[in-house]
Scaffold this active site. Structure first.
Site, PDB file in Angstrom:
ATOM      1  N   CYS B  54       0.826  -1.214   0.000  1.00  0.00           N
ATOM      2  CA  CYS B  54       0.000   0.000   0.000  1.00  0.00           C
ATOM      3  C   CYS B  54       0.858   1.261   0.000  1.00  0.00           C
ATOM      4  O   CYS B  54       0.381   2.340  -0.335  1.00  0.00           O
ATOM      5  CB  CYS B  54      -0.961  -0.003   1.178  1.00  0.00           C
ATOM      6  SG  CYS B  54      -0.158  -0.266   2.740  1.00  0.00           S
ATOM      7  N   ASN B  55       2.131   1.123   0.374  1.00  0.00           N
ATOM      8  CA  ASN B  55       2.984   2.305   0.425  1.00  0.00           C
ATOM      9  C   ASN B  55       4.008   2.385  -0.689  1.00  0.00           C
ATOM     10  O   ASN B  55       4.766   3.350  -0.759  1.00  0.00           O
ATOM     11  CB  ASN B  55       3.731   2.347   1.769  1.00  0.00           C
ATOM     12  CG  ASN B  55       2.807   2.803   2.865  1.00  0.00           C
ATOM     13  OD1 ASN B  55       1.929   3.621   2.634  1.00  0.00           O
ATOM     14  ND2 ASN B  55       2.969   2.247   4.045  1.00  0.00           N
ATOM     15  N   ARG B  56       4.118   1.352  -1.502  1.00  0.00           N
ATOM     16  CA  ARG B  56       5.143   1.392  -2.551  1.00  0.00           C
ATOM     17  C   ARG B  56       4.806   0.459  -3.716  1.00  0.00           C
ATOM     18  O   ARG B  56       4.156  -0.571  -3.514  1.00  0.00           O
ATOM     19  CB  ARG B  56       6.514   1.021  -1.981  1.00  0.00           C
ATOM     20  CG  ARG B  56       6.657  -0.428  -1.547  1.00  0.00           C
ATOM     21  CD  ARG B  56       7.999  -0.681  -0.904  1.00  0.00           C
ATOM     22  NE  ARG B  56       8.090   0.031   0.368  1.00  0.00           N
ATOM     23  CZ  ARG B  56       8.936   1.010   0.616  1.00  0.00           C
ATOM     24  NH1 ARG B  56       9.799   1.361  -0.321  1.00  0.00           N
ATOM     25  NH2 ARG B  56       8.946   1.622   1.776  1.00  0.00           N
ATOM     26  N   HIS B 103      18.854   0.136  -1.404  1.00  0.00           N
ATOM     27  CA  HIS B 103      17.440   0.506  -1.276  1.00  0.00           C
ATOM     28  C   HIS B 103      16.593  -0.704  -0.852  1.00  0.00           C
ATOM     29  O   HIS B 103      15.803  -0.605   0.088  1.00  0.00           O
ATOM     30  CB  HIS B 103      16.911   1.075  -2.593  1.00  0.00           C
ATOM     31  CG  HIS B 103      15.470   1.475  -2.509  1.00  0.00           C
ATOM     32  ND1 HIS B 103      15.050   2.577  -1.806  1.00  0.00           N
ATOM     33  CD2 HIS B 103      14.345   0.881  -3.006  1.00  0.00           C
ATOM     34  CE1 HIS B 103      13.735   2.660  -1.871  1.00  0.00           C
ATOM     35  NE2 HIS B 103      13.275   1.648  -2.603  1.00  0.00           N
ATOM     36  N   SER B 113      10.090   2.294   5.653  1.00  0.00           N
ATOM     37  CA  SER B 113       8.644   2.157   5.869  1.00  0.00           C
ATOM     38  C   SER B 113       8.060   3.430   6.467  1.00  0.00           C
ATOM     39  O   SER B 113       8.777   4.216   7.095  1.00  0.00           O
ATOM     40  CB  SER B 113       8.359   1.001   6.823  1.00  0.00           C
ATOM     41  OG  SER B 113       8.789  -0.192   6.244  1.00  0.00           O
ATOM     42  N   GLU B 118       8.453  -1.407  10.891  1.00  0.00           N
ATOM     43  CA  GLU B 118       7.271  -2.301  10.872  1.00  0.00           C
ATOM     44  C   GLU B 118       7.627  -3.644  10.209  1.00  0.00           C
ATOM     45  O   GLU B 118       8.471  -3.683   9.301  1.00  0.00           O
ATOM     46  CB  GLU B 118       6.072  -1.609  10.203  1.00  0.00           C
ATOM     47  CG  GLU B 118       6.298  -1.160   8.780  1.00  0.00           C
ATOM     48  CD  GLU B 118       5.799  -2.162   7.767  1.00  0.00           C
ATOM     49  OE1 GLU B 118       5.145  -3.125   8.170  1.00  0.00           O
ATOM     50  OE2 GLU B 118       6.099  -1.987   6.578  1.00  0.00           O
ATOM     51  N   GLN B 120       5.598  -5.978   8.667  1.00  0.00           N
ATOM     52  CA  GLN B 120       4.782  -6.522   7.580  1.00  0.00           C
ATOM     53  C   GLN B 120       5.542  -6.536   6.249  1.00  0.00           C
ATOM     54  O   GLN B 120       5.350  -7.431   5.435  1.00  0.00           O
ATOM     55  CB  GLN B 120       3.520  -5.677   7.444  1.00  0.00           C
ATOM     56  CG  GLN B 120       2.346  -6.467   6.923  1.00  0.00           C
ATOM     57  CD  GLN B 120       1.124  -5.579   6.793  1.00  0.00           C
ATOM     58  OE1 GLN B 120       1.146  -4.405   7.161  1.00  0.00           O
ATOM     59  NE2 GLN B 120       0.059  -6.138   6.257  1.00  0.00           N
ATOM     60  N   GLY B 193     -18.794   0.313  23.361  1.00  0.00           N
ATOM     61  CA  GLY B 193     -18.690   1.114  22.132  1.00  0.00           C
ATOM     62  C   GLY B 193     -18.227   0.208  21.008  1.00  0.00           C
ATOM     63  O   GLY B 193     -17.355  -0.638  21.222  1.00  0.00           O
ATOM     64  N   ALA B 194     -18.830   0.392  19.841  1.00  0.00           N
ATOM     65  CA  ALA B 194     -18.530  -0.539  18.743  1.00  0.00           C
ATOM     66  C   ALA B 194     -17.941   0.190  17.544  1.00  0.00           C
ATOM     67  O   ALA B 194     -18.191  -0.170  16.404  1.00  0.00           O
ATOM     68  CB  ALA B 194     -19.795  -1.288  18.349  1.00  0.00           C
ATOM     69  N   MET B 197     -12.110   2.153  16.625  1.00  0.00           N
ATOM     70  CA  MET B 197     -11.042   1.959  17.611  1.00  0.00           C
ATOM     71  C   MET B 197     -11.254   0.665  18.391  1.00  0.00           C
ATOM     72  O   MET B 197     -10.300  -0.073  18.667  1.00  0.00           O
ATOM     73  CB  MET B 197     -10.983   3.149  18.586  1.00  0.00           C
ATOM     74  CG  MET B 197     -10.394   4.375  17.977  1.00  0.00           C
ATOM     75  SD  MET B 197      -8.651   4.122  17.598  1.00  0.00           S
ATOM     76  CE  MET B 197      -7.904   4.730  19.058  1.00  0.00           C
TER      77      MET B 197
END
Lengths: 268, 437
Positions: B54-56, B103, B113, B118, B120, B193-194, B197
């Protein structure tokens, strides 16, 4: 032989002192943990030297539990063993930081305390068993004390939100579980030890021993703990204070056992 | 004349491109096979791996002509996704050889990241290599490069603290719960609370083995939906207090305008609990739990500021560790560079071996023709002796060649000299500059 014995005991004390300092430092400066594994070596060397001292005493005819210096050294060795066990169980520096200084203090008490021999003890299997069981129980109670202190410190850190030090303490539940198990084992040994001691004293017809009230108070304290913990399912901070009180009574009982006057009154 | 391979990389990431652009050049798993086939079909590109998260979106390739190949990778990104190359161009970075190697190592180590360190990304790098291997576009060089990147990524996370600690509010809450309880499996969690978060916190709790979940919400349907997702039980909002006695962890994120858990309300519950620790995470704003609750014995209350503080501390710790990881990356980049350089003399080594083995066979044949009295066992012995001798004679020069190549690159000057010394044909000529890696 006497020179070897003094030398071994002195070197053991130095080694245990260094081990205690390193274990405490490991708790306060966790980033140095990799460099502080020497604490384990200090403990192992100190224990080995104490064992040499014990053997030297034994060969002089006192037997491994033949005088109060030896009793202290045996207790210190049992504490070192308990430290090793607790360190493996919880793998956090906090427990060792409590038990290592205690081990040093007990060994120091042995060196500075009375070296009077206990002639009646020599050959009395039951009295030897009584002392050994009591000392092993004390070592278990020391583990429970270390766990209780860890619990109380962690509780305060959580309450005050000083969270950076928390990873170096066992989780509350781990401390609670370790304390409970240590007390359960210690209580069983202590109970059997007390019964043997009482029967021996009754058989010998000895008089009142000032060590008996604190010993009974110790037993009662740990019994109350077990009843509350197991039968009433009590947990939490207050129960940990009961373990601190219990070990304070253990200290009192042990200190009374080291009094030379008490020795004279009891055995001579 | 054979040309030697270069590693190149091109792509865009969260630093170089906005999310609107990143999502346009992301490769869906179903597109990967076509994309990889397309890349290796372009001129000068022999191997390719696509790393798309999702970031690269990054392409790693082997080529013998780095300059046109790097340009081809950029145009591939635009062509494959139907974008205007001019629009994409300012956001695409390109790396050759040492830059490309470093790289990828930084990416695998988590230094590149969005959330430093991270973990993942390591699985994603592994997945990228597996995808290319599946299509057959990852050859020996890229395979070695990615394997080393994976090993480095693991080493960075085990030898340093780059991956330690929570980086989000929800994971910080679970991290703190673990410091209280140790193992979380078997704990009972009450969620009030649903919202999102609550859901995020439950995901982390589920990862830690929590199975007993009770969800309370003003809108019962939402509670039911969340409880169903996590195999829990939904209750009416007004009933949540009845579960405070049995819960170990309370996660509160209701949208209530006032405190819904008060010290006075909790005291009778605590008497029932007999000292059993109660861990409360209040991630609602305004807060759901009265501040005085924190003063009660055996209750541990953390609000959103406390959890933010935990995240900030871990962020700072990771930033400190990044320096140590950078050293690991640098060292591994140098080692891989040496490996690649040594590999550049492989054709020369092969040629040297073939030449000597041919000479050996030739001499054997000639000699054995003269030695007609030999028994079959003796002939075998002579053959073995000659072959062993050839291998031993070559061992020193071959090792020296590889070492020299690792140190200085397969420079034309000294490889030419080796060829002349050993009487080799004017075979493959290196195109590497000696100081490229």
């Amino acid at each position: 032989m006497t020179r070897l014995c003094v030398l071994a005991e002195s070197a053991a004390l130095v080694s245990l002192l260094l081990a205690a300092l390193l274990y405490v430092l490991r708790f306060h400066r966790p980033e140095l943990q990799g460099r502080l594994t020497w604490g384990r070596w200090g403990l192992a060397i100190g224990s080995a030297l104490l064992a040499v001292g014990l053997v030297s005493h034994g060969t002089r005819g006192n037997g491994p539990l033949g005088d109060f210096a030896n009793v202290s050294f045996v207790f210190a060795l049992l504490l070192a063993l308990a430290l090793w066990w607790a360190d493996r169980r919880a793998a956090r520096p906090a427990l060792a930081a409590t038990l290592a200084p205690l081990t040093f203090l007990v060994a120091l008490a042995g060196l500075l305390g009375s070296s009077r021999t206990l002639p009646e003890l020599h050959g009395s299997l039951w009295l030897n068993a009584h002392i050994l069981l009591a000392l092993t129980a004390y070592a278990c109670f020391a583990v429970a004390l270390a766990a209780a202190i860890s619990y109380l410190v962690a509780d305060q850190l959580l309450k005050r939100k000083h969270l950076e030090r928390l990873p170096h303490l066992p989780p509350l539940e781990t401390s609670d579980r370790l304390g409970r198990r240590a007390v359960l084992i210690g209580w069983c040994l202590f109970t059997v030890g007390l019964l043997i001691g009482a029967l021996t004293v009754y058989t010998w017809g000895a008089g009142f021993d000032p060590k008996i009230p604190p010993a009974l108070a110790t037993w009662t304290t740990y019994t109350v703990y077990l009843v509350l913990r197991h039968l009433h399912r009590w947990r939490g901070r207050r129960l940990q204070w009961l373990l601190v009180l219990g070990f304070a009574l253990v200290g009192l009982t042990f200190a009374l056992g080291h009094s030379p006057e008490q020795l004279q009154r009891r055995f001579f | 004349m054979t040309e030697l391979p270069h590693i190149i990389a091109a792509g865009l990431n969260h630093r170089s491109a906005p999310v609107e652009l990143r999502e346009q050049v992301a490769f869906r798993p179903t597109e990967l096979e076509d994309a990889l086939t397309d890349v290796v079909g372009r001129p000068h590109i022999s191997e390719a791996v696509i790393l798309s998260t999702c970031n690269r979106s990054e392409l790693y390739a082997m080529t013998t002509r780095p300059e046109p190949a790097v340009a081809a990778l950029g145009s591939f990104l635009a062509d494959f996704h139907g974008l205007d190359p001019a629009e994409l161009e300012p956001h695409v970075y390109r790396q050759v050889d040492a830059g490309a190697i470093r790289h990828l190592f930084e990416v695998a180590a988590g230094l590149d990241s969005m959330v430093l360190g991270e973990g993942q990304i390591l699985a994603q790098v592994k997945q990228a290599l597996a995808g290319a291997a599946g299509v057959g576009t990852a050859g020996a060089c890229l395979n070695e490069l990615f394997q080393r990147a994976l090993r480095l990524g693991k080493q960075a996370r085990t030898d340093t603290e780059i991956g330690r600690g929570a980086m989000s509010i929800s994971s910080a809450a679970v991290d703190l719960a673990r410091t209280t309880f140790g193992e979380l499996a078997g704990r009972e969690v009450l969620v009030v609370g649903a919202g999102e978060m609550s859901r995020q916190t439950l995901i982390h709790l589920r990862d830690q083995g929590v199975r007993s979940v009770i969800v309370a919400n003003r809108t019962y349907d939402h509670a039911h939906e969340l409880a169903t997702e996590f195999g829990g039980q939904a209750i009416r909002f007004d009933d949540f207090a009845a579960h405070l006695g049995s819960a170990d962890i309370v996660v509160s994120s209701s949208a209530a305008p006032h405190a819904i858990i008060t010290a006075d309300g909790l005291r009778p519950v605590l008497a029932e609990r007999r000292g059993r620790p109660l861990f409360i995470v209040d991630i609602a704003v305004p807060r759901d739990v009265e501040a005085a609750v924190a003063e009660l014995d055996d209750v541990y209350l953390f609000d959103i500021d406390d959890l933010n503080g935990v995240c900030d501390r871990y962020r700072a710790e990771r930033a400190r560790e990044a320096q140590a990881v950078a050293h690991l990356v640098e060292a591994e980049a140098v080692r891989f560079g040496a490996w690649l350089q040594a590999r550049a003399v492989t054709p020369l080594v092969t040629e040297l071996r073939e030449r000597h083995e041919a000479l050996c066979e030739q001499e054997l044949e000639r000699g054995l023709r003269r030695l007609t009295d030999l028994t079959p066992a003796q002939r075998q012995q002579v053959e073995r002796m000659m072959r062993d001798y050839t291998h031993k004679v070559l061992h020193g020069p071959v090792t020296g060649l590889r070492e020299l190549a690792a140190e200085r690159g397969a420079g034309r000057d000294w490889t030419g000299l080796v060829r002349r010394l050993f009487g080799l044909r004017n075979g493959p000529q290196p195109i590497h500059g000696e100081d490229e890696l």
